[in-house]
Write a protein that holds these residues in place. Structure first.
Motif, PDB file in Angstrom:
ATOM      1  N   TYR A 151     -23.037  44.932 -17.009  1.00  0.00           N
ATOM      2  CA  TYR A 151     -22.775  44.566 -18.406  1.00  0.00           C
ATOM      3  C   TYR A 151     -23.222  45.686 -19.352  1.00  0.00           C
ATOM      4  O   TYR A 151     -24.367  46.121 -19.324  1.00  0.00           O
ATOM      5  CB  TYR A 151     -23.517  43.276 -18.726  1.00  0.00           C
ATOM      6  CG  TYR A 151     -23.408  42.775 -20.145  1.00  0.00           C
ATOM      7  CD1 TYR A 151     -22.224  42.899 -20.872  1.00  0.00           C
ATOM      8  CD2 TYR A 151     -24.489  42.145 -20.749  1.00  0.00           C
ATOM      9  CE1 TYR A 151     -22.125  42.425 -22.164  1.00  0.00           C
ATOM     10  CE2 TYR A 151     -24.403  41.657 -22.040  1.00  0.00           C
ATOM     11  CZ  TYR A 151     -23.219  41.799 -22.743  1.00  0.00           C
ATOM     12  OH  TYR A 151     -23.125  41.322 -24.022  1.00  0.00           O
ATOM     13  N   SER A 152     -22.309  46.145 -20.183  1.00  0.00           N
ATOM     14  CA  SER A 152     -22.576  47.297 -21.050  1.00  0.00           C
ATOM     15  C   SER A 152     -23.181  46.927 -22.399  1.00  0.00           C
ATOM     16  O   SER A 152     -23.652  47.785 -23.125  1.00  0.00           O
ATOM     17  CB  SER A 152     -21.270  48.060 -21.301  1.00  0.00           C
ATOM     18  OG  SER A 152     -20.356  47.248 -22.031  1.00  0.00           O
ATOM     19  N   ALA A 169     -15.117  37.306 -38.285  1.00  0.00           N
ATOM     20  CA  ALA A 169     -16.137  37.656 -39.269  1.00  0.00           C
ATOM     21  C   ALA A 169     -16.877  38.929 -38.870  1.00  0.00           C
ATOM     22  O   ALA A 169     -17.203  39.763 -39.707  1.00  0.00           O
ATOM     23  CB  ALA A 169     -17.128  36.500 -39.423  1.00  0.00           C
ATOM     24  N   SER A 170     -17.130  39.089 -37.570  1.00  0.00           N
ATOM     25  CA  SER A 170     -17.886  40.247 -37.093  1.00  0.00           C
ATOM     26  C   SER A 170     -17.009  41.485 -36.925  1.00  0.00           C
ATOM     27  O   SER A 170     -17.516  42.606 -36.853  1.00  0.00           O
ATOM     28  CB  SER A 170     -18.536  39.922 -35.750  1.00  0.00           C
ATOM     29  OG  SER A 170     -17.538  39.678 -34.765  1.00  0.00           O
ATOM     30  N   GLY A 171     -15.702  41.276 -36.823  1.00  0.00           N
ATOM     31  CA  GLY A 171     -14.788  42.394 -36.608  1.00  0.00           C
ATOM     32  C   GLY A 171     -14.659  42.809 -35.153  1.00  0.00           C
ATOM     33  O   GLY A 171     -13.856  43.682 -34.820  1.00  0.00           O
ATOM     34  N   VAL A 172     -15.443  42.189 -34.278  1.00  0.00           N
ATOM     35  CA  VAL A 172     -15.375  42.484 -32.841  1.00  0.00           C
ATOM     36  C   VAL A 172     -15.313  41.178 -32.064  1.00  0.00           C
ATOM     37  O   VAL A 172     -15.599  40.099 -32.588  1.00  0.00           O
ATOM     38  CB  VAL A 172     -16.582  43.325 -32.364  1.00  0.00           C
ATOM     39  CG1 VAL A 172     -16.568  44.704 -32.997  1.00  0.00           C
ATOM     40  CG2 VAL A 172     -17.890  42.601 -32.663  1.00  0.00           C
ATOM     41  N   CYS A 173     -14.949  41.277 -30.789  1.00  0.00           N
ATOM     42  CA  CYS A 173     -14.801  40.084 -29.947  1.00  0.00           C
ATOM     43  C   CYS A 173     -16.153  39.521 -29.531  1.00  0.00           C
ATOM     44  O   CYS A 173     -17.135  40.255 -29.380  1.00  0.00           O
ATOM     45  CB  CYS A 173     -13.985  40.419 -28.707  1.00  0.00           C
ATOM     46  SG  CYS A 173     -12.321  40.992 -29.068  1.00  0.00           S
ATOM     47  N   SER A 174     -16.183  38.237 -29.298  1.00  0.00           N
ATOM     48  CA  SER A 174     -17.405  37.587 -28.829  1.00  0.00           C
ATOM     49  C   SER A 174     -17.575  37.824 -27.331  1.00  0.00           C
ATOM     50  O   SER A 174     -16.610  38.139 -26.621  1.00  0.00           O
ATOM     51  CB  SER A 174     -17.332  36.084 -29.089  1.00  0.00           C
ATOM     52  OG  SER A 174     -16.388  35.484 -28.201  1.00  0.00           O
ATOM     53  N   PRO A 175     -18.784  37.652 -26.804  1.00  0.00           N
ATOM     54  CA  PRO A 175     -18.991  37.773 -25.361  1.00  0.00           C
ATOM     55  C   PRO A 175     -18.098  36.832 -24.558  1.00  0.00           C
ATOM     56  O   PRO A 175     -17.618  37.196 -23.480  1.00  0.00           O
ATOM     57  CB  PRO A 175     -20.476  37.420 -25.197  1.00  0.00           C
ATOM     58  CG  PRO A 175     -21.096  37.838 -26.491  1.00  0.00           C
ATOM     59  CD  PRO A 175     -20.063  37.498 -27.527  1.00  0.00           C
ATOM     60  N   HIS A 176     -17.861  35.623 -25.083  1.00  0.00           N
ATOM     61  CA  HIS A 176     -17.018  34.657 -24.362  1.00  0.00           C
ATOM     62  C   HIS A 176     -15.581  35.157 -24.243  1.00  0.00           C
ATOM     63  O   HIS A 176     -14.954  35.031 -23.191  1.00  0.00           O
ATOM     64  CB  HIS A 176     -17.047  33.304 -25.083  1.00  0.00           C
ATOM     65  CG  HIS A 176     -16.224  32.252 -24.409  1.00  0.00           C
ATOM     66  ND1 HIS A 176     -16.454  31.827 -23.116  1.00  0.00           N
ATOM     67  CD2 HIS A 176     -15.132  31.545 -24.842  1.00  0.00           C
ATOM     68  CE1 HIS A 176     -15.575  30.900 -22.787  1.00  0.00           C
ATOM     69  NE2 HIS A 176     -14.765  30.715 -23.812  1.00  0.00           N
ATOM     70  N   THR A 177     -15.063  35.720 -25.312  1.00  0.00           N
ATOM     71  CA  THR A 177     -13.714  36.282 -25.279  1.00  0.00           C
ATOM     72  C   THR A 177     -13.645  37.429 -24.280  1.00  0.00           C
ATOM     73  O   THR A 177     -12.694  37.529 -23.488  1.00  0.00           O
ATOM     74  CB  THR A 177     -13.307  36.780 -26.683  1.00  0.00           C
ATOM     75  OG1 THR A 177     -13.263  35.668 -27.578  1.00  0.00           O
ATOM     76  CG2 THR A 177     -11.935  37.450 -26.649  1.00  0.00           C
ATOM     77  N   GLN A 178     -14.643  38.274 -24.297  1.00  0.00           N
ATOM     78  CA  GLN A 178     -14.678  39.423 -23.393  1.00  0.00           C
ATOM     79  C   GLN A 178     -14.746  38.979 -21.932  1.00  0.00           C
ATOM     80  O   GLN A 178     -14.127  39.579 -21.049  1.00  0.00           O
ATOM     81  CB  GLN A 178     -15.868  40.318 -23.769  1.00  0.00           C
ATOM     82  CG  GLN A 178     -15.673  40.961 -25.132  1.00  0.00           C
ATOM     83  CD  GLN A 178     -16.915  41.588 -25.726  1.00  0.00           C
ATOM     84  OE1 GLN A 178     -16.846  42.196 -26.790  1.00  0.00           O
ATOM     85  NE2 GLN A 178     -18.059  41.446 -25.103  1.00  0.00           N
ATOM     86  N   GLN A 179     -15.487  37.931 -21.680  1.00  0.00           N
ATOM     87  CA  GLN A 179     -15.600  37.387 -20.323  1.00  0.00           C
ATOM     88  C   GLN A 179     -14.243  36.868 -19.836  1.00  0.00           C
ATOM     89  O   GLN A 179     -13.833  37.120 -18.701  1.00  0.00           O
ATOM     90  CB  GLN A 179     -16.639  36.269 -20.313  1.00  0.00           C
ATOM     91  CG  GLN A 179     -16.667  35.425 -19.053  1.00  0.00           C
ATOM     92  CD  GLN A 179     -16.302  33.985 -19.356  1.00  0.00           C
ATOM     93  OE1 GLN A 179     -16.864  33.353 -20.235  1.00  0.00           O
ATOM     94  NE2 GLN A 179     -15.336  33.471 -18.628  1.00  0.00           N
ATOM     95  N   CYS A 209     -16.590  46.025 -18.531  1.00  0.00           N
ATOM     96  CA  CYS A 209     -18.030  45.758 -18.433  1.00  0.00           C
ATOM     97  C   CYS A 209     -18.583  45.141 -19.718  1.00  0.00           C
ATOM     98  O   CYS A 209     -19.793  44.891 -19.819  1.00  0.00           O
ATOM     99  CB  CYS A 209     -18.791  47.036 -18.085  1.00  0.00           C
ATOM    100  SG  CYS A 209     -18.604  47.519 -16.352  1.00  0.00           S
ATOM    101  N   SER A 210     -17.722  44.868 -20.692  1.00  0.00           N
ATOM    102  CA  SER A 210     -18.143  44.115 -21.875  1.00  0.00           C
ATOM    103  C   SER A 210     -18.316  42.635 -21.524  1.00  0.00           C
ATOM    104  O   SER A 210     -18.866  41.870 -22.320  1.00  0.00           O
ATOM    105  CB  SER A 210     -17.123  44.276 -23.005  1.00  0.00           C
ATOM    106  OG  SER A 210     -15.875  43.720 -22.619  1.00  0.00           O
ATOM    107  N   ASN A 211     -17.841  42.239 -20.344  1.00  0.00           N
ATOM    108  CA  ASN A 211     -18.033  40.872 -19.848  1.00  0.00           C
ATOM    109  C   ASN A 211     -19.521  40.658 -19.551  1.00  0.00           C
ATOM    110  O   ASN A 211     -20.074  41.285 -18.653  1.00  0.00           O
ATOM    111  CB  ASN A 211     -17.193  40.678 -18.575  1.00  0.00           C
ATOM    112  CG  ASN A 211     -17.430  39.318 -17.931  1.00  0.00           C
ATOM    113  OD1 ASN A 211     -18.159  38.478 -18.446  1.00  0.00           O
ATOM    114  ND2 ASN A 211     -16.809  39.113 -16.783  1.00  0.00           N
ATOM    115  N   PRO A 212     -20.193  39.759 -20.274  1.00  0.00           N
ATOM    116  CA  PRO A 212     -21.635  39.567 -20.079  1.00  0.00           C
ATOM    117  C   PRO A 212     -22.007  39.001 -18.716  1.00  0.00           C
ATOM    118  O   PRO A 212     -23.182  39.000 -18.348  1.00  0.00           O
ATOM    119  CB  PRO A 212     -22.016  38.596 -21.208  1.00  0.00           C
ATOM    120  CG  PRO A 212     -20.740  37.897 -21.549  1.00  0.00           C
ATOM    121  CD  PRO A 212     -19.656  38.899 -21.346  1.00  0.00           C
TER     122      PRO A 212
END
Length: 209
Positions: A93-94, A31-41, A85-88
Motif C-alpha cells: 500500500y502506497s 470534496a477532496s478532489g481525490v478518490c477515497s481508499p474504498h474507491t481505490q480498493q 498500490c493505492s488499494n489500502p
C-alpha cells in the motif's frame, strides 16, 4: 534568428496531456478532489479479476494502455503497479490517493479488457448459475474453478492479512469465492450499454460532495 526559431517552434506537434478517452466517463465532484481508499480498493479488485480471467493479463493491460493512448496517465508497468498500490488492502500500500483522471484511466482499462473477454465472462457466470441450480460445488466446473483459484491466489499473495477485512476473506474460501464472483459480475456489467459509466458512478456511492 528569431524568425527561424519561430518557424521551428511552430512546426513542432503539440499533444494534449489529457487523453480524450477520459471524457467518456463523467467528472465526479469530490470534496477532496481525490478518490477515497474504498474507491481505490474496488478499482484494484476489478483489475485483479481481469488477471484471474486470462493468463498474461498484465502484458495485455500494457498493450491496451498504448492502444487507448493512456500513456500520459499510466506511463509504464511500474506506473500501473504504483497506481494499483493505492488499494489500502495491499501489502505494498502506497498511501497515495488516485486523482480522478488516474481512476478513470484504470476503469477504462478494466472495461476495455472486460469487453474483449465478454464471451468468457458470460460463460463463467452461466456456469455459476447452473452449478447453484443443481446444488453442485462451483469447483465441479473446471473453467469456473480455474478462475476462482487464480483470484484466490492473487488475493492471498498481494493483500495484507493484517487488514481485518482481508483476514476475514482469507479465513473463508467461500467468502473469497463470492468476492471473486461479485467482481466477475461487475466486469460483465462494464460490457453493457452505458455499463462502464454506471460502474464508474457506483464506485463513488455515498462519497459525492
Amino acid at each position: 534568428m528569431s524568425q527561424s526559431a519561430s518557424i521551428i517552434s511552430d512546426s513542432q506537434p503539440t499533444f494534449s496531456s489529457k487523453p480524450s478517452i477520459l471524457e467518456t466517463l463523467p467528472e465526479i465532484p469530490l470534496a477532496s478532489g481525490v478518490c477515497s481508499p474504498h474507491t481505490q480498493q474496488q478499482i484494484d479488485l476489478l483489475l485483479l479479476a481481469i488477471e484471474a480471467l486470462e493468463l498474461g493479463a498484465s502484458e495485455q493491460m500494457l498493450v491496451t494502455i498504448k492502444q487507448l493512448e493512456l500513456q500520459s496517465v499510466i506511463k509504464n508497468r511500474v506506473s500501473l503497479w504504483r497506481l494499483r498500490c493505492s488499494n489500502p488492502w495491499r501489502r505494498s500500500y502506497s498511501r497515495e490517493d488516485l486523482t480522478i483522471d488516474q481512476a478513470k484511466a484504470l476503469v477504462i482499462l478494466a472495461g476495455d479488457r472486460a469487453r474483449r473477454l465478454t464471451v468468457l465472462i458470460r460463460q463463467l457466470l452461466l456456469a455459476e448459475q447452473q452449478m447453484r441450480e443443481k446444488k453442485l460445488p462451483l469447483e465441479n466446473h473446471f473453467r469456473l474453478s480455474e478462475y476462482l483459484e487464480r483470484f484466490r491466489a492473487h488475493f492471498r499473495s498481494r493483500m495484507n492479512r493484517r487488514r481485518a477485512k482481508v483476514s476475514a476473506y482469507l479465513a473463508s474460501e467461500q467468502e473469497l469465492n463470492e468476492l471473486a464472483l461479485a467482481y466477475l459480475s461487475k466486469l460483465l456489467f462494464c460490457t453493457g450499454t452505458k455499463g462502464l459509466q454506471r460502474v464508474w458512478y457506483s464506485l463513488f456511492d455515498g462519497e459525492v460532495a
